[in-house]
Design an enzyme around this catalytic site. Structure first.
Site: not given
Ligand code: GLU
Length: 282
Positions: A248
């Protein structure tokens, strides 16, 4: 509903091509199965998540042509669910406070697992009296899962990955993971497992960087009495500059940057390697 999947980004930055790949795969699969894709904002990290990133995520996904049922689950609004799960784990004797600072733990040269250093269980044997004394004195701590005790309780576990077949759960890959951090009342592992269970997710489609996490999620499902979804860990888009996954921090593959360059949603689908441009409203 027979097929429920979810796209679950964390609003810690702008979505990039790697997120587009996950989101488009989730949406296409939901359409193919006559099911639904939910959107969940994993915004538990109070120091890194920002409301403007959350808004940008909704905007970028809408621009891509995706849609999802309301309401969007925002994890920061559901701490009570994570507290209840934590209490259930604690009742089973599967939670212990850990007082180790990061530097003290790293100085002990822990084993390195797929996600970095694996906690060595240093605080696990502390007596109840010792734990209580340190907690009463206000010592900084997090709460960890006693994964060996949980495995002993749960017995052998399996889960199905659509790409690799039946997997035997190996929670020791990640070990005594954090369930609630110093600053946050829950952790990624706890909240994602609870939410997938509470939202009735039947299929988890996500990047293969989370493959090892599933071994812990399977164990948490067992000791929390939650159903186990089918998993699909898709290959990641590799950053040619670093050879690693897209970050990011590098804005060059951010969807909004590509949009400003004049690219259309169909270009994103092609660049994300799915070739599946969603039809608006579809
Ligand atoms: N929130 C996690 C991320 O942005 C992804 C979680 C998931 O898909 O289990 O990397």
């Amino acid at each position: 509903m027979h097929f429920i999947t979810r796209f679950a980004p964390s609003p810690t930055g702008y979505l990039h091509l790697g997120h587009a790949r996950s989101a488009l795969l989730c949406a296409a699969r939901a359409t193919a199965e006559g099911g639904v894709m939910l959107l969940r904002l994993e915004d538990i990290d109070r120091t890194r998540c920002r409301p403007d990133y959350a808004e940008a995520i909704l905007e970028d996904l809408t621009w891509l042509g995706l849609n999802w049922p309301q309401p969007v689950r925002r994890q920061s609004e559901h701490q009570a669910d994570y507290d209840a799960a934590l209490a259930r784990l604690a009742q089973q004797g599967l939670v212990y406070p850990c007082f180790c600072s990061r530097s003290a733990f790293h100085a002990r040269l822990p084993a390195i697992g797929p996600d970095g250093p694996v906690y060595d269980g240093f605080c696990r044997p502390l007596s109840l009296a010792e734990r209580e004394a340190r907690l009463a004195a206000g010592h900084d701590h997090c709460l960890r899962l006693d994964h060996k005790a949980a495995m002993a309780l749960a017995g052998p576990l399996e889960w199905l990955d659509e790409r690799t077949g039946t997997e035997f759960a190996r929670p020791e890959f990640l070990g005594d993971v954090v369930l609630a951090g110093r600053e946050n009342g829950t952790s990624y592992h706890l909240s994602v497992t609870v939410d997938d269970g509470l939202q009735g997710i039947t299929h988890v489609i996500r990047g293969e960087d989370l493959f090892h996490a599933t071994h812990i999620h399977r164990l948490l499902q067992a000791v929390l009495g939650l159903a186990t979804p089918v998993y699909h860990h898709h290959p990641l888009i590799i950053d040619p500059a670093t050879g690693g996954k897209l970050s990011k921090r590098d804005g060059s593959t951010a969807l909004r940057h590509l949009r400003e360059q004049g690219l259309a949603p169909a270009d994103i689908a092609r660049m994300a390697g799915t070739g599946m441009a969603p039809t608006p409203g579809g």
